[in-house]
Design a protein around this motif. Structure first.
Motif, PDB file in Angstrom:
ATOM      1  N   MET A 110       0.832  -1.210   0.000  1.00 62.11           N
ATOM      2  CA  MET A 110       0.000   0.000   0.000  1.00 62.11           C
ATOM      3  C   MET A 110       0.866   1.259   0.000  1.00 62.11           C
ATOM      4  O   MET A 110       0.536   2.250  -0.659  1.00 62.11           O
ATOM      5  N   ILE A 113       2.052   1.822  -3.571  1.00 62.24           N
ATOM      6  CA  ILE A 113       0.990   2.401  -4.407  1.00 62.24           C
ATOM      7  C   ILE A 113       0.819   3.880  -4.085  1.00 62.24           C
ATOM      8  O   ILE A 113       0.697   4.715  -4.981  1.00 62.24           O
ATOM      9  N   GLN A 114       0.827   4.214  -2.785  1.00 61.59           N
ATOM     10  CA  GLN A 114       0.654   5.609  -2.386  1.00 61.59           C
ATOM     11  C   GLN A 114       1.788   6.475  -2.928  1.00 61.59           C
ATOM     12  O   GLN A 114       1.560   7.606  -3.354  1.00 61.59           O
ATOM     13  N   ASN A 135      -6.689   5.185  -7.696  1.00 62.34           N
ATOM     14  CA  ASN A 135      -7.415   4.900  -6.450  1.00 62.34           C
ATOM     15  C   ASN A 135      -8.519   3.878  -6.683  1.00 62.34           C
ATOM     16  O   ASN A 135      -8.707   2.959  -5.892  1.00 62.34           O
ATOM     17  N   TYR A 138      -6.769   0.285  -7.781  1.00 62.84           N
ATOM     18  CA  TYR A 138      -6.116  -0.441  -6.694  1.00 62.84           C
ATOM     19  C   TYR A 138      -7.000  -0.586  -5.457  1.00 62.84           C
ATOM     20  O   TYR A 138      -6.675  -1.336  -4.549  1.00 62.84           O
ATOM     21  N   LEU A 140      -7.362   1.386  -3.007  1.00 63.94           N
ATOM     22  CA  LEU A 140      -6.440   1.657  -1.902  1.00 63.94           C
ATOM     23  C   LEU A 140      -7.170   1.928  -0.587  1.00 63.94           C
ATOM     24  O   LEU A 140      -6.784   1.407   0.455  1.00 63.94           O
ATOM     25  N   GLU A 141      -8.231   2.703  -0.636  1.00 66.01           N
ATOM     26  CA  GLU A 141      -8.935   3.029   0.605  1.00 66.01           C
ATOM     27  C   GLU A 141      -9.569   1.775   1.218  1.00 66.01           C
ATOM     28  O   GLU A 141      -9.492   1.552   2.429  1.00 66.01           O
ATOM     29  N   ARG A 143      -8.510  -1.265   0.764  1.00 67.66           N
ATOM     30  CA  ARG A 143      -7.403  -2.095   1.253  1.00 67.66           C
ATOM     31  C   ARG A 143      -6.914  -1.612   2.610  1.00 67.66           C
ATOM     32  O   ARG A 143      -6.589  -2.408   3.485  1.00 67.66           O
ATOM     33  N   ARG A 144      -6.876  -0.295   2.786  1.00 69.09           N
ATOM     34  CA  ARG A 144      -6.451   0.265   4.080  1.00 69.09           C
ATOM     35  C   ARG A 144      -7.415  -0.143   5.184  1.00 69.09           C
ATOM     36  O   ARG A 144      -7.001  -0.540   6.277  1.00 69.09           O
TER      37      ARG A 144
END
Length: 189
Positions: A110, A113-114, A135, A138, A140-141, A143-144
């Motif tokens: 992560m 990616i960020q 975003n 992936y 991402l949010e 996944r977080r």
């Protein structure tokens, strides 16, 4: 200290119950010895007891031995959990290392990616479109959020179940250094 004896079998009054059709009711007897060794004795079971691929009547074994009760593989290290001090969770904590590694690998992915997203911020206009796409692509949010939930659920003290995520600074290396749970003082290493 006298040697500890454990019965293994399918019936519920055994010390270690193995619910598998190839395991007899009272399949085997274990005598725990000093220094993580033991003697495994077949109790005239129908399908036999095997240690390191050899059918046995009675033999010595260690936590690393490969045991087969009938057709059921059995982890020898489970037997030695009976021969531990009440505050000793070194075996259980060691089993958590792959969990920690999986969570750490996801965290690093992560972050990577960020970093790519942050580079796109330098490109005016087009960078914003690329960031929105990245975003979404992936997730991402999401996944977080999942990572935080997994960290809280899986990265826990095996003794008191205290989520170790509550201690943001606590990594696997920190745990090796501490050697004990900050809350219940159970031994980890």
């Amino acid at each position: 200290m006298s040697p500890q004896k454990l019965r293994i079998g399918r019936k519920p009054d055994n010390d270690i119950v193995v619910d598998h059709p190839s395991v007899s009711g009272y399949h085997a007897l274990v005598t725990l010895g000093p220094d993580h060794s033991g003697i495994l004795e077949d109790n005239d079971s129908s399908n036999g007891t095997f240690v390191d691929g050899v059918r046995i009547r009675k033999t010595q074994f260690t936590p690393r031995s490969s045991i087969l009760l009938g057709k059921m593989p059995f982890e020898a290290s489970k037997i030695f959990r009976f021969d531990k001090q009440p505050d000793d969770y070194t075996f259980e904590f060691k089993e958590m290392q792959p969990v920690w590694q999986k969570l750490e690998d996801e965290r690093v992915a992560m972050i990577d990616i960020q970093k790519r997203i942050d580079v796109m911020l330098a490109i005016p206009y087009i960078g914003r479109v690329i960031i929105l796409w990245m975003n979404k692509h992936y997730g991402l949010e999401n996944r977080r959020v999942k990572w935080k939930e997994d960290m809280r659920r899986l990265w826990v003290c095996p003794a008191c179940q205290q989520p170790l995520r509550d201690y943001d600074w606590l990594t696997w290396n920190d745990c090796e250094h501490l050697k004990k749970c900050p809350k219940c003082k159970a031994r980890w290493f």
